[in-house]
Design a protein around this motif. Structure first.
Motif, PDB file in Angstrom:
ATOM      1  N   GLY A 154      36.575  49.662  50.512  1.00 51.79           N
ATOM      2  CA  GLY A 154      37.176  50.629  49.614  1.00 51.79           C
ATOM      3  C   GLY A 154      38.575  51.064  50.027  1.00 51.79           C
ATOM      4  O   GLY A 154      39.192  51.893  49.357  1.00 51.79           O
ATOM      5  N   VAL A 155      39.060  50.547  51.140  1.00 52.57           N
ATOM      6  CA  VAL A 155      40.395  50.903  51.607  1.00 52.57           C
ATOM      7  C   VAL A 155      41.430  50.090  50.856  1.00 52.57           C
ATOM      8  O   VAL A 155      41.333  48.866  50.761  1.00 52.57           O
ATOM      9  CB  VAL A 155      40.540  50.653  53.122  1.00 52.57           C
ATOM     10  CG1 VAL A 155      41.952  50.965  53.580  1.00 52.57           C
ATOM     11  CG2 VAL A 155      39.535  51.495  53.884  1.00 52.57           C
ATOM     12  N   LEU A 156      42.395  50.774  50.296  1.00 54.44           N
ATOM     13  CA  LEU A 156      43.427  50.094  49.539  1.00 54.44           C
ATOM     14  C   LEU A 156      44.238  49.190  50.460  1.00 54.44           C
ATOM     15  O   LEU A 156      44.684  49.604  51.532  1.00 54.44           O
ATOM     16  CB  LEU A 156      44.343  51.121  48.874  1.00 54.44           C
ATOM     17  CG  LEU A 156      45.262  50.628  47.775  1.00 54.44           C
ATOM     18  CD1 LEU A 156      44.436  50.160  46.572  1.00 54.44           C
ATOM     19  CD2 LEU A 156      46.208  51.737  47.333  1.00 54.44           C
ATOM     20  N   GLY A 157      44.404  47.945  50.060  1.00 53.13           N
ATOM     21  CA  GLY A 157      45.171  46.999  50.855  1.00 53.13           C
ATOM     22  C   GLY A 157      46.600  46.884  50.366  1.00 53.13           C
ATOM     23  O   GLY A 157      47.102  47.723  49.620  1.00 53.13           O
ATOM     24  N   GLY A 158      47.249  45.804  50.774  1.00 56.20           N
ATOM     25  CA  GLY A 158      48.646  45.626  50.428  1.00 56.20           C
ATOM     26  C   GLY A 158      48.886  44.668  49.278  1.00 56.20           C
ATOM     27  O   GLY A 158      50.005  44.184  49.096  1.00 56.20           O
ATOM     28  N   ASP A 159      47.854  44.342  48.486  1.00 56.21           N
ATOM     29  CA  ASP A 159      48.053  43.474  47.319  1.00 56.21           C
ATOM     30  C   ASP A 159      48.842  44.215  46.248  1.00 56.21           C
ATOM     31  O   ASP A 159      48.596  45.401  45.991  1.00 56.21           O
ATOM     32  CB  ASP A 159      46.704  43.034  46.738  1.00 56.21           C
ATOM     33  CG  ASP A 159      45.980  42.033  47.630  1.00 56.21           C
ATOM     34  OD1 ASP A 159      46.355  41.931  48.804  1.00 56.21           O
ATOM     35  OD2 ASP A 159      45.058  41.374  47.143  1.00 56.21           O
ATOM     36  N   PHE A 160      49.761  43.520  45.612  1.00 56.69           N
ATOM     37  CA  PHE A 160      50.540  44.158  44.554  1.00 56.69           C
ATOM     38  C   PHE A 160      50.924  43.127  43.508  1.00 56.69           C
ATOM     39  O   PHE A 160      50.883  41.915  43.750  1.00 56.69           O
ATOM     40  CB  PHE A 160      51.792  44.832  45.120  1.00 56.69           C
ATOM     41  CG  PHE A 160      52.755  43.908  45.818  1.00 56.69           C
ATOM     42  CD1 PHE A 160      53.817  43.325  45.129  1.00 56.69           C
ATOM     43  CD2 PHE A 160      52.617  43.622  47.173  1.00 56.69           C
ATOM     44  CE1 PHE A 160      54.707  42.469  45.771  1.00 56.69           C
ATOM     45  CE2 PHE A 160      53.511  42.772  47.823  1.00 56.69           C
ATOM     46  CZ  PHE A 160      54.554  42.196  47.118  1.00 56.69           C
ATOM     47  N   TYR A 161      51.297  43.608  42.320  1.00 56.95           N
ATOM     48  CA  TYR A 161      51.771  42.737  41.248  1.00 56.95           C
ATOM     49  C   TYR A 161      52.746  43.499  40.368  1.00 56.95           C
ATOM     50  O   TYR A 161      52.813  44.739  40.405  1.00 56.95           O
ATOM     51  CB  TYR A 161      50.611  42.184  40.405  1.00 56.95           C
ATOM     52  CG  TYR A 161      49.801  43.229  39.668  1.00 56.95           C
ATOM     53  CD1 TYR A 161      50.324  43.950  38.584  1.00 56.95           C
ATOM     54  CD2 TYR A 161      48.490  43.497  40.042  1.00 56.95           C
ATOM     55  CE1 TYR A 161      49.577  44.898  37.914  1.00 56.95           C
ATOM     56  CE2 TYR A 161      47.735  44.446  39.374  1.00 56.95           C
ATOM     57  CZ  TYR A 161      48.285  45.141  38.308  1.00 56.95           C
ATOM     58  OH  TYR A 161      47.547  46.081  37.642  1.00 56.95           O
ATOM     59  N   ASP A 162      53.491  42.760  39.573  1.00 58.95           N
ATOM     60  CA  ASP A 162      54.398  43.372  38.591  1.00 58.95           C
ATOM     61  C   ASP A 162      54.860  42.294  37.622  1.00 58.95           C
ATOM     62  O   ASP A 162      54.890  41.098  37.970  1.00 58.95           O
ATOM     63  CB  ASP A 162      55.595  44.026  39.273  1.00 58.95           C
ATOM     64  CG  ASP A 162      56.230  45.131  38.413  1.00 58.95           C
ATOM     65  OD1 ASP A 162      55.799  45.299  37.257  1.00 58.95           O
ATOM     66  OD2 ASP A 162      57.133  45.815  38.920  1.00 58.95           O
ATOM     67  N   MET A 294      48.028  34.016  38.122  1.00 59.25           N
ATOM     68  CA  MET A 294      48.451  34.308  39.487  1.00 59.25           C
ATOM     69  C   MET A 294      47.400  35.210  40.126  1.00 59.25           C
ATOM     70  O   MET A 294      46.772  36.032  39.442  1.00 59.25           O
ATOM     71  CB  MET A 294      49.822  35.003  39.483  1.00 59.25           C
ATOM     72  CG  MET A 294      50.872  34.295  38.634  1.00 59.25           C
ATOM     73  SD  MET A 294      52.338  35.325  38.352  1.00 59.25           S
ATOM     74  CE  MET A 294      53.098  35.279  39.968  1.00 59.25           C
ATOM     75  N   TYR A 295      47.218  35.113  41.455  1.00 62.18           N
ATOM     76  CA  TYR A 295      46.133  35.845  42.100  1.00 62.18           C
ATOM     77  C   TYR A 295      46.413  35.954  43.593  1.00 62.18           C
ATOM     78  O   TYR A 295      47.276  35.242  44.130  1.00 62.18           O
ATOM     79  CB  TYR A 295      44.797  35.112  41.878  1.00 62.18           C
ATOM     80  CG  TYR A 295      44.864  33.658  42.296  1.00 62.18           C
ATOM     81  CD1 TYR A 295      44.492  33.251  43.579  1.00 62.18           C
ATOM     82  CD2 TYR A 295      45.357  32.684  41.432  1.00 62.18           C
ATOM     83  CE1 TYR A 295      44.593  31.932  43.974  1.00 62.18           C
ATOM     84  CE2 TYR A 295      45.468  31.356  41.815  1.00 62.18           C
ATOM     85  CZ  TYR A 295      45.078  30.988  43.089  1.00 62.18           C
ATOM     86  OH  TYR A 295      45.202  29.686  43.484  1.00 62.18           O
ATOM     87  N   THR A 296      45.676  36.821  44.249  1.00 62.96           N
ATOM     88  CA  THR A 296      45.761  36.914  45.706  1.00 62.96           C
ATOM     89  C   THR A 296      44.524  36.266  46.325  1.00 62.96           C
ATOM     90  O   THR A 296      43.540  35.976  45.650  1.00 62.96           O
ATOM     91  CB  THR A 296      45.874  38.380  46.168  1.00 62.96           C
ATOM     92  OG1 THR A 296      44.785  39.133  45.624  1.00 62.96           O
ATOM     93  CG2 THR A 296      47.184  38.987  45.689  1.00 62.96           C
ATOM     94  N   ASP A 297      44.565  36.046  47.635  1.00 62.75           N
ATOM     95  CA  ASP A 297      43.539  35.214  48.266  1.00 62.75           C
ATOM     96  C   ASP A 297      42.193  35.907  48.442  1.00 62.75           C
ATOM     97  O   ASP A 297      41.250  35.307  48.955  1.00 62.75           O
ATOM     98  CB  ASP A 297      44.024  34.678  49.612  1.00 62.75           C
ATOM     99  CG  ASP A 297      44.351  35.783  50.610  1.00 62.75           C
ATOM    100  OD1 ASP A 297      44.114  36.967  50.284  1.00 62.75           O
ATOM    101  OD2 ASP A 297      44.841  35.469  51.705  1.00 62.75           O
ATOM    102  N   ALA A 353      41.600  42.048  45.688  1.00 62.99           N
ATOM    103  CA  ALA A 353      42.065  40.924  44.881  1.00 62.99           C
ATOM    104  C   ALA A 353      42.867  41.444  43.699  1.00 62.99           C
ATOM    105  O   ALA A 353      42.453  42.393  43.019  1.00 62.99           O
ATOM    106  CB  ALA A 353      40.887  40.087  44.387  1.00 62.99           C
ATOM    107  N   ALA A 354      44.013  40.823  43.464  1.00 62.58           N
ATOM    108  CA  ALA A 354      44.853  41.138  42.311  1.00 62.58           C
ATOM    109  C   ALA A 354      45.024  39.880  41.469  1.00 62.58           C
ATOM    110  O   ALA A 354      45.128  38.771  42.011  1.00 62.58           O
ATOM    111  CB  ALA A 354      46.223  41.660  42.763  1.00 62.58           C
TER     112      ALA A 354
END
Length: 362
Positions: A154-162, A294-297, A353-354
């Motif tokens: 539940g800890v927010l990670g560093g994934d981002f998008y725009d 597009m996605y994160t790992d 995941a984003a």
């Protein structure tokens, strides 16, 4: 002796530990409540209470020999849960004071934890808004779908998008992943996302954006080993082609079915890695109708039915294609993919995941 008798008379079952000095009391705080005499050999008055509280005392009931109310009120204001005048104490009063003091202390602790939880939730919401903004796209013909799921802890990670559209119709999209988890990584991800949008809106040449983003990363990261992977797409105004930039990040999917991975012969290093090399565009010929994801790992690292096998790119392609050919009730593709990967994994994903889906003419 009087305290012990009073508690016994009141029928309060307690284990009583008695010490003569405040120094001894500080070493014996593994208790539910402290009865503190304000006239001890090594400490007197309110300073004795303050020292006890600073040492981590639980509920405290002050015993004072003064009949005036000022000392007791001062003690409660300083942090005690209650006070009693010695000459006016009986079993019922002492028992009630102890029980109420313990309950007040527990309620105070619960309130503090609730407040901290609310503060953390608000901080998380602010970071989420910074990491996961509303796409800035005016072209109604361009499909733009975004989604995010936090990892198991539940800890927010560093994934981002725009996603941002420029005045000339060019649309730029980014998905990034700061290594690690926690507030520092989330704050860095928010900073990088904001810096990226600023560079896009100010008309920075696409080929220069990742280099400038790395400068921001190196200036803002908490530790020199922190790096960030990025995938960036620059979709032409005519929507028939796109330039793809990869900085150590998984390649976007060309959606079908069958979905596929585009050829990647111009990969670049992750941002913040101290090795040579830069980032060059790879042109994708998209044609008149297309969709890209597009996605994160966090998606790739999902396991399959709790086993050691990772979903990987092949598994993700299969998940996406099943979602695309589903003939049931229409659902958002991003939500469906995130749901299906989570189901395969057997619960919340280990990593956040984003996902960003872009489409034209589909």
């Amino acid at each position: 002796m009087l305290v012990s008798e009073h508690l016994q008379d009141a029928g309060l079952d307690v284990s009583l530990t008695w010490v003569r000095t405040l120094d001894e009391a500080v070493e014996s705080l593994d208790v539910d409540c402290v009865l503190l005499d304000l006239g001890l050999p090594d400490a007197t008055g309110i300073p004795a209470l303050e020292r006890l509280l600073a040492a981590g005392a639980p509920a405290v009931v002050v015993l004072t020999g003064l009949t005036g109310g000022d000392t007791g009120v001062q003690a409660v204001a300083a942090g005690a849960q209650d006070y009693l005048v010695k000459d006016e104490v009986d079993g019922q009063k002492l028992s009630r004071a102890v029980r109420y003091a313990v309950q007040r202390r527990r309620l105070e602790a619960t309130d503090r934890e609730l407040y901290r939880s609310l503060v953390r939730a608000e901080e998380t919401n602010r970071l989420e808004r910074a990491l996961l903004p509303k796409p800035l796209v005016k072209d109604e013909g361009l499909e733009v779908r975004v989604g995010y799921r936090a990892g198991r802890d539940g800890v927010l990670g560093g994934d981002f998008y725009d996603v941002v559209e420029r005045p000339d119709g060019t649309v730029l999209a980014i998905v990034g992943d700061v290594c690690g988890h926690g507030p520092d990584e989330a704050a860095l991800g928010a900073t990088l996302r904001t810096a990226w949008r600023t560079l896009v809106l100010t008309g920075t040449r696409p080929g220069d954006i990742l280099g400038l983003l790395e400068v921001v990363l190196e200036a803002e990261r908490a530790r020199p080993e922190v790096f960030t992977t990025v995938a960036m797409l620059v979709i032409a105004p005519g929507r028939g082609s796109a330039d793809m930039y990869l900085a150590g990040h998984p390649v976007p999917l060309v959606l079908g079915p069958p979905s596929e991975l585009p050829p990647t012969h111009r990969r670049g290093r992750a941002l913040g890695i101290p090795v040579g090399g830069t980032w060059h565009a790879q042109v994708l010929d998209l044609g008149p109708s297309w969709r890209l994801m597009m996605y994160t790992d966090g998606l790739l690292e999902a396991t399959v039915e709790g086993g050691p096998e990772r979903l990987g790119k092949t598994g993700l392609l299969a998940v996406v294609d099943r979602a695309l050919v589903d003939q049931g009730e229409p659902v958002d593709l991003v939500d469906r993919v995130l749901h299906d990967v989570r189901t395969l994994h057997g619960g919340d994903l280990v990593d956040d995941a984003a996902v960003v889906v872009l489409g034209w003419g589909a």
